[in-house]
Write a protein that holds these residues in place. Structure first.
Motif, PDB file in Angstrom:
ATOM      1  N   TYR A 202      94.447  19.075 -20.196  1.00  0.00           N
ATOM      2  CA  TYR A 202      93.323  19.859 -20.715  1.00  0.00           C
ATOM      3  C   TYR A 202      92.693  19.047 -21.840  1.00  0.00           C
ATOM      4  O   TYR A 202      93.340  18.775 -22.844  1.00  0.00           O
ATOM      5  N   LEU A 203      91.455  18.657 -21.638  1.00  0.00           N
ATOM      6  CA  LEU A 203      90.754  17.825 -22.624  1.00  0.00           C
ATOM      7  C   LEU A 203      89.656  18.655 -23.281  1.00  0.00           C
ATOM      8  O   LEU A 203      88.675  19.015 -22.628  1.00  0.00           O
ATOM      9  N   LYS A 204      89.826  18.929 -24.552  1.00  0.00           N
ATOM     10  CA  LYS A 204      88.820  19.749 -25.224  1.00  0.00           C
ATOM     11  C   LYS A 204      88.436  19.112 -26.559  1.00  0.00           C
ATOM     12  O   LYS A 204      89.296  18.709 -27.351  1.00  0.00           O
ATOM     13  N   ASN A 205      87.133  19.052 -26.782  1.00  0.00           N
ATOM     14  CA  ASN A 205      86.575  18.598 -28.070  1.00  0.00           C
ATOM     15  C   ASN A 205      87.028  17.206 -28.485  1.00  0.00           C
ATOM     16  O   ASN A 205      87.201  16.922 -29.665  1.00  0.00           O
ATOM     17  N   ASN A 206      87.281  16.346 -27.519  1.00  0.00           N
ATOM     18  CA  ASN A 206      87.632  14.969 -27.861  1.00  0.00           C
ATOM     19  C   ASN A 206      86.370  14.123 -27.966  1.00  0.00           C
ATOM     20  O   ASN A 206      85.357  14.416 -27.324  1.00  0.00           O
ATOM     21  N   GLN A 207      86.449  13.067 -28.760  1.00  0.00           N
ATOM     22  CA  GLN A 207      85.356  12.097 -28.828  1.00  0.00           C
ATOM     23  C   GLN A 207      85.895  10.785 -28.259  1.00  0.00           C
ATOM     24  O   GLN A 207      86.857  10.229 -28.799  1.00  0.00           O
ATOM     25  N   ILE A 208      85.265  10.319 -27.194  1.00  0.00           N
ATOM     26  CA  ILE A 208      85.740   9.110 -26.511  1.00  0.00           C
ATOM     27  C   ILE A 208      84.564   8.141 -26.505  1.00  0.00           C
ATOM     28  O   ILE A 208      83.579   8.325 -25.777  1.00  0.00           O
ATOM     29  N   ILE A 209      84.677   7.113 -27.333  1.00  0.00           N
ATOM     30  CA  ILE A 209      83.490   6.344 -27.699  1.00  0.00           C
ATOM     31  C   ILE A 209      83.761   4.836 -27.632  1.00  0.00           C
ATOM     32  O   ILE A 209      84.814   4.360 -28.056  1.00  0.00           O
ATOM     33  N   ASN A 210      82.779   4.127 -27.071  1.00  0.00           N
ATOM     34  CA  ASN A 210      82.751   2.657 -27.111  1.00  0.00           C
ATOM     35  C   ASN A 210      83.940   1.990 -26.417  1.00  0.00           C
ATOM     36  O   ASN A 210      84.619   1.131 -27.001  1.00  0.00           O
ATOM     37  N   HIS A 211      84.213   2.361 -25.195  1.00  0.00           N
ATOM     38  CA  HIS A 211      85.259   1.688 -24.418  1.00  0.00           C
ATOM     39  C   HIS A 211      84.637   0.696 -23.439  1.00  0.00           C
ATOM     40  O   HIS A 211      83.571   0.939 -22.876  1.00  0.00           O
ATOM     41  N   ASP A 212      85.340  -0.419 -23.239  1.00  0.00           N
ATOM     42  CA  ASP A 212      84.812  -1.470 -22.365  1.00  0.00           C
ATOM     43  C   ASP A 212      84.779  -1.043 -20.904  1.00  0.00           C
ATOM     44  O   ASP A 212      84.035  -1.611 -20.105  1.00  0.00           O
ATOM     45  N   ASN A 229      83.818  17.700 -24.339  1.00  0.00           N
ATOM     46  CA  ASN A 229      84.153  16.407 -24.934  1.00  0.00           C
ATOM     47  C   ASN A 229      82.882  15.600 -25.165  1.00  0.00           C
ATOM     48  O   ASN A 229      81.924  15.703 -24.398  1.00  0.00           O
ATOM     49  N   THR A 230      82.887  14.789 -26.196  1.00  0.00           N
ATOM     50  CA  THR A 230      81.762  13.899 -26.459  1.00  0.00           C
ATOM     51  C   THR A 230      82.127  12.507 -25.952  1.00  0.00           C
ATOM     52  O   THR A 230      83.099  11.906 -26.423  1.00  0.00           O
ATOM     53  N   ILE A 231      81.353  12.023 -24.985  1.00  0.00           N
ATOM     54  CA  ILE A 231      81.679  10.753 -24.326  1.00  0.00           C
ATOM     55  C   ILE A 231      80.439   9.881 -24.362  1.00  0.00           C
ATOM     56  O   ILE A 231      79.459  10.143 -23.660  1.00  0.00           O
ATOM     57  N   LYS A 232      80.473   8.857 -25.202  1.00  0.00           N
ATOM     58  CA  LYS A 232      79.270   8.024 -25.313  1.00  0.00           C
ATOM     59  C   LYS A 232      79.623   6.575 -25.650  1.00  0.00           C
ATOM     60  O   LYS A 232      80.676   6.283 -26.201  1.00  0.00           O
TER      61      LYS A 232
END
Lengths: 271, 378
Positions: A202-212, A229-232
């Motif tokens: 369960y993925l909630k309110n995670n920030q996943i940013i700047n991955h190659d 989730n914020t994914i940018k």
């Protein structure tokens, strides 16, 4: 006679207790007595203040590792690449087959830091692996430069408000792992969160940013719940095999490719 | 208490009975088919086991001595973990020769003596400087720390099962032939270094690491390496010739680091991440199937060599990723489609990311070649 017998029994009892305690180093540990750790532990263990992982640490089935708020764990990277790794990784690893309880707070996070040498590579240690671990909590921990910051194998911990930076993989859930991954920040790694082989995190309110590579990768047998989730800033925001997975596209923005449906090696936009 | 003539006679009788009992004891133990070795003992002359054995300590086979174990024998080890590290210490330590000769119908069993056995209950079948050929044929080895463990030794492992061990097999500086064996549900399947290994017709499945080796020369054919949670096979600083293997359903299939390799006619499919990952290696990769891998069929990192006549189809994100700075020649492959736009889409290289080498995919095959696992090493 009875008195002698009683004395003898008491003496034997005391000797047995002393022998048991001294011969079984994992039976119990006094907090603050030992600050350097390596090897396998079958008893409950508490880390606080400043601790050094001089090599691999294995928490055996039935044992608990508790890490108090504000603890700083210095990780000594393995010298070169180990030829015969003792446990799972050639890099220094924290492997938990019992229970892990990381008790960081906003004011006092738990930090894993690397002891740098001239030979230390960019990926400096293996990270934390939970392998068939029981009910575990990982709260407010800061991890960097791990191969996999947190790897769950048939384990379903709660991972709350961790900061994960510059790791090859952020969080991997595999082999029917169903962790709750809540409010974490994952930045600047190769990949973010991976769901493999029948795992439903369960993925909630995670920030996943700047991955190659992929921020979130879901294989065909997994069904994570993606919730706000914020994914940018990643190469691929969502890389998904399941075509029926609900997600909130409004927060998947500014990636080189926001969503990639998997299975045709990029050859067609199949939905 | 004063003695009497009657008491003396009784004592003499007791002593005489005890003497007779001791004399007969080993024979009766064998007759009862339970031979017990307790504490640290050494076998100094050639010995044959045929029945049930209990090892409650460390049993050494002296140099020059042969221990032969006959079909149907069952060897059990008690759990003794003196330092609480989860690894039992009772085991066999051989500097002589071990010949375990089970049959299909009557395999030889090495197992834990515990009612609730678990991996690591006992140590290993250890071989140290055992340069005469050791043999483990039709065995079942389970619940050990290391099922088979050797240094500076020669051994053949034939038609045997290694299951529920911490490590199925581990050896160093040894020459080992493994034929028709099954490494099932061990924590790690097999690891070795500085060794020369022939692995044929064997299965490694259900481990974290399937096969891992360093500084070794491996010839592998007709094997199945599947459902391992890290890498199916990982070869570092070594040499491998792999023909006709199925390396499927692992997290990564075949991972080569700084190695020389001939990878011919293998099925490297349905792995969660990459079918094959080549890092700073010199390779010949031909006639393989690289399909349905989760992330990519091939991840190529600063390697060199020939990549041709492979089938690269239906992988997850890409068919081929070149993450290195060097160019890759990948002509004459089937890319899952004959359309040039599809082929370009299947490849990520310097045309997608600056600083990376290009992949030369010219002269693609217009249809996949018939794929057959090679059955034997030519």
């Amino acid at each position: 006679m009875d008195m002698k017998l009683s004395c003898w029994k008491i003496t034997c009892f005391v000797v047995a207790i002393v022998a048991a305690v001294t011969s079984c180093p994992s039976a119990s540990y006094a907090v603050d007595m030992v600050q350097e750790y390596s090897g396998a532990f079958s008893g409950d263990l508490v880390w606080q203040e400043s601790v050094t992982m001089t090599a691999d640490v294995l928490i055996l089935k039935g044992a608990t590792l508790t890490i108090r708020a504000g603890t700083q764990i210095s990780v000594v990277p393995a010298e070169g690449t180990k030829i015969d790794p003792e446990y799972l990784s050639p890099l220094t690893e924290l492997l938990v087959r019992g229970k892990l309880d990381i008790q960081g707070t906003p004011e006092k996070p738990v930090r894993f830091i690397i002891i740098e040498t001239s030979e230390t590579e960019e990926i400096a240690w293996a990270g934390i692996t939970l392998d068939n671990a029981v009910e575990s909590y990982i709260q407010r921990v800061e991890l960097e430069r791990a191969d996999t910051a947190i790897r769950c194998v048939t384990s379903s911990p709660e991972i709350i408000e961790a900061k994960i930076a510059n790791c090859r993989y952020g969080i991997v859930a595999q082999q029917q792992s169903h962790p709750k991954i809540l409010g974490n920040i994952l930045v600047d790694g190769e990949g973010g969160i991976f769901s493999l082989s029948g795992s439903n995190p369960y993925l909630k309110n995670n920030q996943i940013i700047n991955h190659d590579e992929e921020a979130v990768f879901v294989d065909a047998s997994s069904r994570p719940w993606l919730d706000r989730n914020t994914i940018k800033g990643n190469a691929i925001g969502l890389a998904l095999y399941p075509r029926d997975l609900p997600y909130d596209l409004t927060a998947v923005t500014d990636n080189q490719e926001n969503v990639r449906w998997l299975g045709r090696q990029g050859q067609a936009d199949v939905k | 208490m004063a003695g009497s003539p009657g008491t003396g006679r009784r004592q003499m009788m007791r002593l005489w009975s005890l003497f007779l009992l001791l004399l007969v004891a080993p024979v009766s133990a064998i007759a009862d088919e339970v031979l017990v070795y307790q504490g640290e003992q050494t076998i100094f002359e050639d010995t044959v086991w045929n029945g049930d054995i209990l090892i409650d300590g460390i049993l050494t086979v002296a140099a020059g001595v042969t221990l032969e174990i006959r079909p149907g024998s069952q060897i059990r080890f008690t759990r003794f973990d003196s330092n609480g590290d989860g690894i039992g210490e009772h085991e066999i330590f051989s500097q002589g020769i071990i010949r375990v000769i089970g049959t299909v119908d009557e395999p030889v069993l090495f197992t834990s003596a515990e009612a609730e056995p678990r991996p690591g209950d006992w140590g290993a079948i250890n071989m140290m400087v055992s340069e005469e050929e050791n043999l483990l044929e039709n065995c079942i080895i389970e619940y050990a720390y290391r099922g088979f463990h050797a240094h500076y030794s020669q051994a053949r492992l034939l038609n045997s099962t290694f299951r529920n061990n911490m490590r199925g097999a581990q050896f160093q500086e040894s020459q080992v032939v493994i034929d028709g064996c099954r490494f099932l549900d061990n924590r790690n399947g097999m690891q070795f270094r500085d060794s020369k290994v022939t692995l044929r017709g064997s299965t490694i499945s259900g481990s974290h690491w399937g096969l891992r080796c360093v500084y070794s020369d491996l010839k592998m054919s007709g094997c199945t390496i599947e459902n391992n949670l890290v890498n199916g096979a990982n070869i570092r600083d070594g040499k491998i010739e792999a023909r006709g293997n199925r390396i499927v359903g692992n997290r990564r299939g075949l991972y080569l680091q700084r190695s020389e390799a001939q990878i011919v006619g293998n099925d490297l499919s349905a792995n969660s991440e990459h079918g094959i990952f080549l890092e700073e290696s010199t390779v010949e990769v031909v006639d393989n199937r690289l399909a349905n891998n989760g992330r990519a069929g091939v991840r190529w990192l600063n390697s060199k060599g020939r990549f041709a006549r492979n089938m690269i189809a239906d992988n997850g994100v890409y068919g081929f990723i070149n993450d290195g700075t060097t160019a890759v020649e990948a002509r004459n492959n089937w890319w899952g489609s004959a359309k040039s736009t599809d082929i370009v889409a299947a490849i990520r290289d310097g045309s997608d990311r600056s600083g990376l080498g290009l992949v030369d995919s010219r002269y693609p095959l217009m249809q996949p070649l018939p794929f057959n696992l090679l059955s034997e090493t030519p």
